[in-house]
Scaffold this motif. Structure first.
Motif, short mmCIF file in Angstrom:
data_model
loop_
_atom_site.label_atom_id
_atom_site.label_comp_id
_atom_site.label_asym_id
_atom_site.label_seq_id
_atom_site.Cartn_x
_atom_site.Cartn_y
_atom_site.Cartn_z
N LYS A 26 -2.89 12.50 13.41
CA LYS A 26 -3.90 13.12 12.55
C LYS A 26 -4.96 13.77 13.44
N SER A 64 -2.03 14.13 2.66
CA SER A 64 -2.19 13.37 3.90
C SER A 64 -2.71 11.98 3.59
N THR A 65 -1.96 10.98 4.00
CA THR A 65 -2.43 9.61 3.93
C THR A 65 -3.17 9.33 5.24
N ASP A 66 -4.48 9.21 5.17
CA ASP A 66 -5.27 9.12 6.39
C ASP A 66 -6.41 8.12 6.22
N SER A 67 -7.47 8.26 7.01
CA SER A 67 -8.54 7.25 7.01
C SER A 67 -9.29 7.17 5.69
N VAL A 107 -4.35 3.18 5.74
CA VAL A 107 -4.63 3.66 7.10
C VAL A 107 -5.99 3.15 7.58
N TYR A 152 1.41 7.38 13.98
CA TYR A 152 0.80 8.35 13.09
C TYR A 152 0.17 9.44 13.93
N SER A 198 1.70 16.48 6.86
CA SER A 198 0.29 16.15 6.69
C SER A 198 -0.64 16.99 7.55
N ARG A 231 -4.96 18.69 3.42
CA ARG A 231 -5.90 17.71 2.88
C ARG A 231 -5.42 16.99 1.63
N MET A 285 -9.79 9.59 10.91
CA MET A 285 -8.72 10.57 11.04
C MET A 285 -8.40 11.23 9.69
N MET A 286 -8.13 12.53 9.73
CA MET A 286 -7.69 13.22 8.53
C MET A 286 -6.61 14.24 8.88
N GLY A 287 -5.76 14.54 7.91
CA GLY A 287 -4.75 15.58 8.09
C GLY A 287 -5.30 16.93 7.68
#
Length: 251
Positions: A105, A197-200, A206, A103, A44, A194, A189-191
């Motif tokens: 990120k 990525s499982t993020d905010s 998340v 996690y 990610s 893009r 949060m981000m990976g």
């Protein structure tokens, strides 16, 4: 004579036990207060961090919470000696959904920020983040096939920059989002990968990360080995270690 030998053996055993206990206590203190090792299990954060990277996370960077300690014992709430993350930091945190899964990120949104992605471009408080197309990046797609994908240099308003990739161009599921307003005491949060990525952006899995859930800031890669290579087959390390990544600062 026999009693004396036995006594010396007992004293030697006790000294060994004390050394082991002291070493364990030092290890616990270092892990709790200073640094925690962390390995990258997913892609990610490609191209910044790769599967097989091993890094040190500074525990003191953001102060301490119950999640700074092994098993997150509920000794206190909130943070002590706290310091706010900076936009652009790569941070390890406990997943808010279960407060136990680690996690990692990049921090893109601070409390009060309005975050949105439009056509693959990150927007902060209504303004697009500068994104410069650079060379393609060689990676693998969702089917494990080698492929070249667009790589961009993303520069935040404070001038800090990093690289991101777009596996599916600018038309993937999370390349167009609603506006997220970052809550007080939370971070978005981000990976860097893009489209993988499982993020905010994914509020169901998340979402925004409370300050209490922060574990620490990623600082340096101390070891890196090819994806799929065995860490325990040390005799194969010379051909699988990514020598150019050793002791690389993370930004």
């Amino acid at each position: 004579m026999g009693v004396t030998v036995k006594k010396k053996e007992e004293e030697g055993l006790w000294e060994t036990i004390k050394v082991i206990i002291q070493a364990l206590l030092i290890a616990v203190v270092v892990r709790t207060v200073l640094f925690q090792p962390f390995n990258i299990p997913s892609g990610s954060l490609i191209p910044t961090l790769l599967i097989g990277d091993y890094l040190f996370v500074s525990k003191y960077a953001y102060g301490y919470s119950k999640h700074s300690m092994p098993f997150s014992p509920p000794l206190f709430s909130g943070r002590i000696f706290g310091s706010e993350p900076k936009r652009g930091d790569i941070a390890v945190f406990k997943l808010p959904k279960d407060n136990s899964t680690d996690y990692i990120k990049r921090v893109v949104g601070l409390p009060g920020d309005r975050i949105q992605v439009i056509g693959g471009v990150l927007h902060i408080n209504g303004q697009p983040v500068q994104r410069e197309r650079v060379d393609d990046y060689q990676t693998v797609d969702e089917y494990g096939r080698s492929t070249a994908v667009p790589r961009y240099k993303e520069t935040f308003p404070d001038g800090s920059s990093h690289f991101v990739i777009e596996l599916k161009g600018d038309r993937a599921y999370w390349d167009n989002t609603e506006v997220y307003t970052v809550k007080p005491g939370h971070y978005f949060m981000m990976g860097d990968n893009r489209d993988n990525s499982t993020d905010s952006r994914d509020e169901a899995n998340v979402g925004q990360v409370p300050a209490e859930n922060l574990v620490g800031r990623a600082e340096i890669i101390f070891f890196s080995i090819d994806e799929g290579a065995s860490l325990w087959r040390f005799w194969e390390w010379p051909q699988h270690i990514r020598w150019n990544r050793l002791f690389e600062r993370i930004h």
